[in-house]
Design an enzyme around this catalytic site. Structure first.
Site, PDB file in Angstrom:
ATOM      1  N   GLU A   1     -14.713   6.297   1.005  1.00 13.89           N
ATOM      2  CA  GLU A   1     -13.895   5.145   0.443  1.00 13.89           C
ATOM      3  C   GLU A   1     -12.756   5.868  -0.275  1.00 13.89           C
ATOM      4  O   GLU A   1     -12.829   6.649  -1.099  1.00 13.89           O
ATOM      5  CB  GLU A   1     -14.350   4.162  -0.482  1.00 13.89           C
ATOM      6  CG  GLU A   1     -13.762   2.837  -0.677  1.00 13.89           C
ATOM      7  CD  GLU A   1     -14.557   1.928  -1.495  1.00 13.89           C
ATOM      8  OE1 GLU A   1     -14.014   1.123  -2.441  1.00 13.89           O
ATOM      9  OE2 GLU A   1     -15.789   1.905  -1.293  1.00 13.89           O
TER      10      GLU A   1
ATOM     11  N   ASP B   1      -8.874  -7.194  -1.041  1.00 18.42           N
ATOM     12  CA  ASP B   1      -9.163  -7.460  -2.403  1.00 18.42           C
ATOM     13  C   ASP B   1      -8.282  -8.877  -2.808  1.00 18.42           C
ATOM     14  O   ASP B   1      -7.194  -8.996  -2.376  1.00 18.42           O
ATOM     15  CB  ASP B   1      -8.253  -6.623  -3.157  1.00 18.42           C
ATOM     16  CG  ASP B   1      -8.436  -6.512  -4.768  1.00 18.42           C
ATOM     17  OD1 ASP B   1      -9.559  -5.785  -5.390  1.00 18.42           O
ATOM     18  OD2 ASP B   1      -7.612  -7.175  -5.573  1.00 18.42           O
TER      19      ASP B   1
ATOM     20  N   ASP C   1     -17.419   7.018  -2.668  1.00 20.73           N
ATOM     21  CA  ASP C   1     -16.158   6.230  -3.013  1.00 20.73           C
ATOM     22  C   ASP C   1     -15.405   7.305  -3.838  1.00 20.73           C
ATOM     23  O   ASP C   1     -16.033   7.792  -4.976  1.00 20.73           O
ATOM     24  CB  ASP C   1     -16.271   5.109  -3.731  1.00 20.73           C
ATOM     25  CG  ASP C   1     -15.045   4.355  -4.142  1.00 20.73           C
ATOM     26  OD1 ASP C   1     -14.053   5.093  -3.833  1.00 20.73           O
ATOM     27  OD2 ASP C   1     -14.809   3.401  -4.586  1.00 20.73           O
TER      28      ASP C   1
ATOM     29  N   HIS D   1     -13.484  -5.530  -1.148  1.00 21.50           N
ATOM     30  CA  HIS D   1     -13.748  -4.669  -2.707  1.00 21.50           C
ATOM     31  C   HIS D   1     -13.937  -5.823  -3.606  1.00 21.50           C
ATOM     32  O   HIS D   1     -13.218  -6.822  -3.542  1.00 21.50           O
ATOM     33  CB  HIS D   1     -12.285  -4.144  -2.985  1.00 21.50           C
ATOM     34  CG  HIS D   1     -12.217  -3.640  -4.168  1.00 21.50           C
ATOM     35  ND1 HIS D   1     -11.255  -4.114  -5.066  1.00 21.50           N
ATOM     36  CD2 HIS D   1     -12.937  -2.740  -5.093  1.00 21.50           C
ATOM     37  CE1 HIS D   1     -11.470  -3.542  -6.349  1.00 21.50           C
ATOM     38  NE2 HIS D   1     -12.488  -2.523  -6.257  1.00 21.50           N
TER      39      HIS D   1
ATOM     40  N   LYS E   1     -20.095   6.771  -6.806  1.00 24.30           N
ATOM     41  CA  LYS E   1     -18.954   7.380  -7.156  1.00 24.30           C
ATOM     42  C   LYS E   1     -19.010   9.050  -6.922  1.00 24.30           C
ATOM     43  O   LYS E   1     -19.643   9.549  -7.368  1.00 24.30           O
ATOM     44  CB  LYS E   1     -18.459   6.962  -8.365  1.00 24.30           C
ATOM     45  CG  LYS E   1     -17.969   5.595  -8.603  1.00 24.30           C
ATOM     46  CD  LYS E   1     -17.116   5.147  -7.549  1.00 24.30           C
ATOM     47  CE  LYS E   1     -16.745   3.447  -8.046  1.00 24.30           C
ATOM     48  NZ  LYS E   1     -15.485   3.019  -7.289  1.00 24.30           N
TER      49      LYS E   1
ATOM     50  N   GLU F   1      -8.303  -1.503  -1.385  1.00 23.20           N
ATOM     51  CA  GLU F   1      -8.240  -2.235  -2.719  1.00 23.20           C
ATOM     52  C   GLU F   1      -7.188  -1.961  -3.477  1.00 23.20           C
ATOM     53  O   GLU F   1      -6.608  -2.604  -4.175  1.00 23.20           O
ATOM     54  CB  GLU F   1      -9.483  -1.639  -3.502  1.00 23.20           C
ATOM     55  CG  GLU F   1      -9.512  -0.317  -4.133  1.00 23.20           C
ATOM     56  CD  GLU F   1     -10.703   0.210  -4.841  1.00 23.20           C
ATOM     57  OE1 GLU F   1     -10.483   0.201  -6.022  1.00 23.20           O
ATOM     58  OE2 GLU F   1     -11.770   0.223  -4.443  1.00 23.20           O
TER      59      GLU F   1
END
Length: 443
Positions: free
Chosen positions: A273, A325, A247, A352, A219, A302
């Site tokens: 992402e 998703d 992400d 996701h 992240k 997502e």
């Protein structure tokens, strides 16, 4: 197959994951992984289970939305629904008054996903098959009959969809056998949530590498210098040959995303992402074009509302990895449309699954994609997080960093009743005992 649906119940189930920063990212700093959990009862005793994922506060709003559409489901038989599944999907998404609350997006669409997930679970249980196998065994025309093609025929027609599925019949049995033996490749997000300490990150990476993981996501997005430090640490831990993704969870403006990711290019991420607003299709296209010379793709989906937005992302060459998703879109029906469009546009699907229950659900969809649509594992993998699987009656099985195909009938949505009761919000034991600690966050 008659199985008349006699009642629908929905409960607000929350897990205090924020206590240990599980799931934390640049935009969602203290999520409590949660679900609106749906159970369909039938006159023959068979049940269908479904859910939609949230991160704490607001789950009660989704519960209200599920209750608002319950009248469209209760009283119908399973046979009545699946014999015209496209019509039933449109019934739920096109109610003359409730449609105004979407249409086909937001809270009302999350609620419809939970209900439809339960219907698909019921159908698979009635057939005695796991959902992926139910789909794999369907005739191409039957699969296509489940999809609402309204608004996407400029990108994919029914005839094209049938043609894709018919063409993929060749080698289908071999691919199914391959999945049963080897499983579907996965990547892990569980080592590098933004709120984790360096020490925990290093320990989790060490453990993951020993367990066979070769693909990792970290992240980013809160602080550039901290991102550089953590990405450098991550790359040192996993080595130069393993795969790294980053992400940002929608943190940046377009120009900021290009600049920020360019500064992280030295760590060779496969993709960035959700670099900007999930609704900004042209913004994603600009980011994709700018990052292409660096060998960095853009992944998103997502929080992509529906098949129509995915259509535009694909038409605009705005993403290089499609992230479906199982709860954001309108259940299996709408995900089938996106899988087929992604194949036509030759963009790999990497689902996701960062949330409670999402791994359990989306594994079925990606197995179907490989066996019956794409026929390829090139640049493809499914997200995995290692939290909360113990609360499901048929939890995911991971072997050597691969999803092993589920064997139990259904859509793997059913939760242990003891877990539901103890985590039901706000009256469950987890939320009423003094140690809960996150009650103030979820209220």
């Amino acid at each position: 197959m008659l199985h008349k649906i006699t009642s629908l119940t929905v409960r607000d189930v929350r897990f205090p994951t924020s206590l240990e920063q599980h799931g934390s990212d640049a935009m969602h700093t203290d999520p409590d992984y949660s679900v609106a959990y749906v159970v369909l009862d039938t006159d023959c005793g068979l049940k269908g289970f479904g859910l939609t994922f949230t991160v704490g506060k607001g789950t009660e709003i989704v519960v209200c939305a599920v209750e608002a559409v319950a009248g469209l489901v209760v009283g119908k038989s399973l046979q009545e629904i699946v014999s015209d599944f496209r019509g039933f999907y449109r019934l739920l998404t096109s109610d003359g008054q409730m449609r105004w609350l979407g249409p086909e997006k937001g809270v009302i669409h999350l609620a419809i996903a939970a209900v439809l997930n339960a219907v698909w679970d019921l159908w698979a249980r009635a057939e005695g098959k796991p959902l992926w196998k139910l789909l794999v065994d369907m005739d191409p025309k039957q699969i296509v009959s489940c999809i609402d093609f309204r608004y996407i025929t400029d990108a994919l027609t029914e005839e094209e969809a049938v043609e894709i599925l018919v063409k993929a019949q060749e080698g289908k049995q071999r691919r199914e056998e391959h999945m049963l033996k080897e499983g579907y490749p996965a990547y892990t997000t569980s080592c590098a949530w933004l709120g984790y300490s360096d020490q925990l990150l290093k320990q989790l990476c060490t453990d993951a590498l020993k367990s066979g993981w070769t693909k990792f996501k970290v992240k980013v997005g809160a602080d550039l210098e901290d991102d550089k430090r953590r990405c450098r640490l991550m790359r040192q831990m996993i080595g130069p040959d393993n795969t790294l993704m980053i992400d940002a969870n929608q943190r940046w403006d377009v120009a900021e995303a290009i600049s920020w990711v360019s500064s992280l290019a030295e760590f060779k991420p496969l993709w960035v992402e959700e670099p900007t607003s999930p609704d900004d299709i042209l913004g994603h296209a600009a980011i994709s074009k700018a990052l292409a010379p660096l060998g960095i793709g853009v992944a998103t989906g997502e929080q992509c509302h529906n098949r129509v937005m995915f259509k535009q992302f694909l038409q605009a060459s705005a993403l290089q990895f499609v992230q479906i998703d199982s709860c954001r879109l309108g259940s299996v029906n709408e995900n089938l449309a996106v899988l087929l469009m992604a194949h036509k546009f030759q963009v790999p699907v990497c689902p996701h699954a960062g949330g409670v229950g999402l791994c359990e659900l989306v594994q079925h969809l990606i197995l179907f994609d490989y066996i019956c649509v794409s026929g390829s594992l090139g640049n493809r993998m499914c997200e995995y997080v290692d939290h909360l699987h113990e609360h499901f009656t048929s939890p995911v099985v991971i072997h050597d960093a691969h999803y092993m195909p589920p064997k139990d009938p259904g859509y793997s949505c059913e939760m242990l009743e003891s877990s539901v009761q103890s985590h039901q919000y706000p009256e469950g034991d987890v939320w009423t005992r003094p140690a809960a600690g996150t009650e103030k966050k979820s209220k």
